[in-house]
Write an enzyme that holds these catalytic residues in place. Sequence first.
Site, short mmCIF file in Angstrom:
data_model
loop_
_atom_site.label_atom_id
_atom_site.label_comp_id
_atom_site.label_asym_id
_atom_site.label_seq_id
_atom_site.Cartn_x
_atom_site.Cartn_y
_atom_site.Cartn_z
N GLU A 124 0.80 -1.22 0.00
CA GLU A 124 0.00 0.00 0.00
C GLU A 124 0.84 1.27 0.00
O GLU A 124 0.36 2.34 -0.31
CB GLU A 124 -0.97 0.00 1.18
CG GLU A 124 -2.13 -0.95 1.01
CD GLU A 124 -3.11 -0.51 -0.07
OE1 GLU A 124 -2.73 -0.55 -1.26
OE2 GLU A 124 -4.23 -0.15 0.27
N THR A 179 -5.30 8.84 -2.59
CA THR A 179 -5.43 8.48 -1.18
C THR A 179 -4.65 9.45 -0.30
O THR A 179 -5.13 9.89 0.75
CB THR A 179 -4.97 7.03 -0.96
OG1 THR A 179 -5.75 6.19 -1.83
CG2 THR A 179 -5.19 6.57 0.47
P1 ADP Z 1 -7.87 2.34 -4.66
O1 ADP Z 1 -8.92 2.82 -3.73
O2 ADP Z 1 -8.40 1.92 -5.97
O3 ADP Z 1 -6.93 1.34 -4.04
P2 ADP Z 1 -5.65 4.08 -4.62
O4 ADP Z 1 -5.60 5.51 -5.06
O5 ADP Z 1 -5.29 3.78 -3.22
O6 ADP Z 1 -7.09 3.62 -4.98
O7 ADP Z 1 -4.74 3.17 -5.56
C1 ADP Z 1 -4.66 3.40 -6.88
C2 ADP Z 1 -3.28 3.98 -7.18
O8 ADP Z 1 -2.29 3.01 -6.89
C3 ADP Z 1 -3.15 4.33 -8.63
O9 ADP Z 1 -2.48 5.57 -8.72
C4 ADP Z 1 -2.27 3.25 -9.21
O10 ADP Z 1 -1.45 3.71 -10.25
C5 ADP Z 1 -1.43 2.80 -8.01
N1 ADP Z 1 -1.09 1.37 -8.08
C6 ADP Z 1 0.13 0.83 -7.92
N2 ADP Z 1 0.09 -0.50 -8.08
C7 ADP Z 1 -1.18 -0.81 -8.35
C8 ADP Z 1 -1.83 -2.03 -8.62
N3 ADP Z 1 -1.19 -3.18 -8.68
N4 ADP Z 1 -3.16 -1.97 -8.83
C9 ADP Z 1 -3.82 -0.79 -8.80
N5 ADP Z 1 -3.26 0.39 -8.56
C10 ADP Z 1 -1.93 0.39 -8.34
#
Ligand code: ADP
Length: 301
Positions: A124, A179
């Site tokens: 995360e 986030t």
């Molecule tokens: P969510 O609520 O969908 O988890 P986040 O903003 O916390 O939303 O996560 C999405 C972000 O994390 C995006 O910017 C994405 O590029 C990044 N990210 C990194 N690795 C991954 C992954 N394996 N899957 C999805 N998002 C990823």
Amino acid sequence: MSVTARAPSSTANLGPGFDVFGLALDAFYDTVTLSRTKSGIKIISDSSIPLSPSKNTAGLVVQYMKKKFSVKSGVEIKIKKGVPAGYGMGSSAASAAATAVAFDKMFNLRLSPNQLVECAGVGERASAGSIHYDNVSASVLGGFVIVRTKPLDVIKIVPPSDLMLCVAVPKLKTPPKKTEVSRGVIPKQINLSDSVTNLSNAAAIVAGFLKKDSRLIGTSIQDIIVEPARQHLIPGFSTVKKNALRAGALGVTISGAGPSVIAFATKKHDMQKIAKAMSAGFSGTGCDVIICRPSGGAKIV
Ligand code: ADP
């Protein structure tokens, strides 16, 4: 040799349980296949997520687990995204959860649920800028989870079978570090009476899950601390919430860091009516609506 695991989407916070509660949702699943290679870490995905291991949640999990468990061989990570990124439905966490479970199986580590969550939580950092365990715990273990830290200890409760959810996802362009942005608007200090109100609702949510009482869960989804501070990031939020409650939803709040909004109801409710009401509230931006139920956790497929 390769191993494939699948992990569900999730919603974090459930209103007053900021950074503590998570619920796995059967709306979407990420599928991750790990294969042994000679050396290094390589990520393959057809989705627009970062492919550099240090920027991808799955890559970070493999980096961490390789080091922690002294795994010498290389790993190829193939990610099939089912959980759309940036919805507030634990997309980054689903990749991390599936990866931790697949890695555990591949190298025969036999990790405990808390250890799996600890490893998945490292991922995360790529999306949220800090380690938080609510989405990954739900995605690894399934059902409703309560996250205790210092030391990390996750408690799982199987949700009532009549619990239904409706998630409305506005068509907004979310910033890449969404986030982190939405964490930045939360007050650093809160007053005691607000904390008491939120604590009473959080306690009632836990009681609702233990008593298998979806009505108690839904009516306790009330957060007077984080939701008011964040709702301006979601244009139309108050109308969506009002509409959903009028259509019969028991409780409505922001799903995780947003921008999606989640309504809690039971099988007895007219979910289509709630979905339509939420859509109407987001008429300015347009939205997708997903009617779903709690899900089990990550598993090898
Ligand atoms: P969510 O609520 O969908 O988890 P986040 O903003 O916390 O939303 O996560 C999405 C972000 O994390 C995006 O910017 C994405 O590029 C990044 N990210 C990194 N690795 C991954 C992954 N394996 N899957 C999805 N998002 C990823």
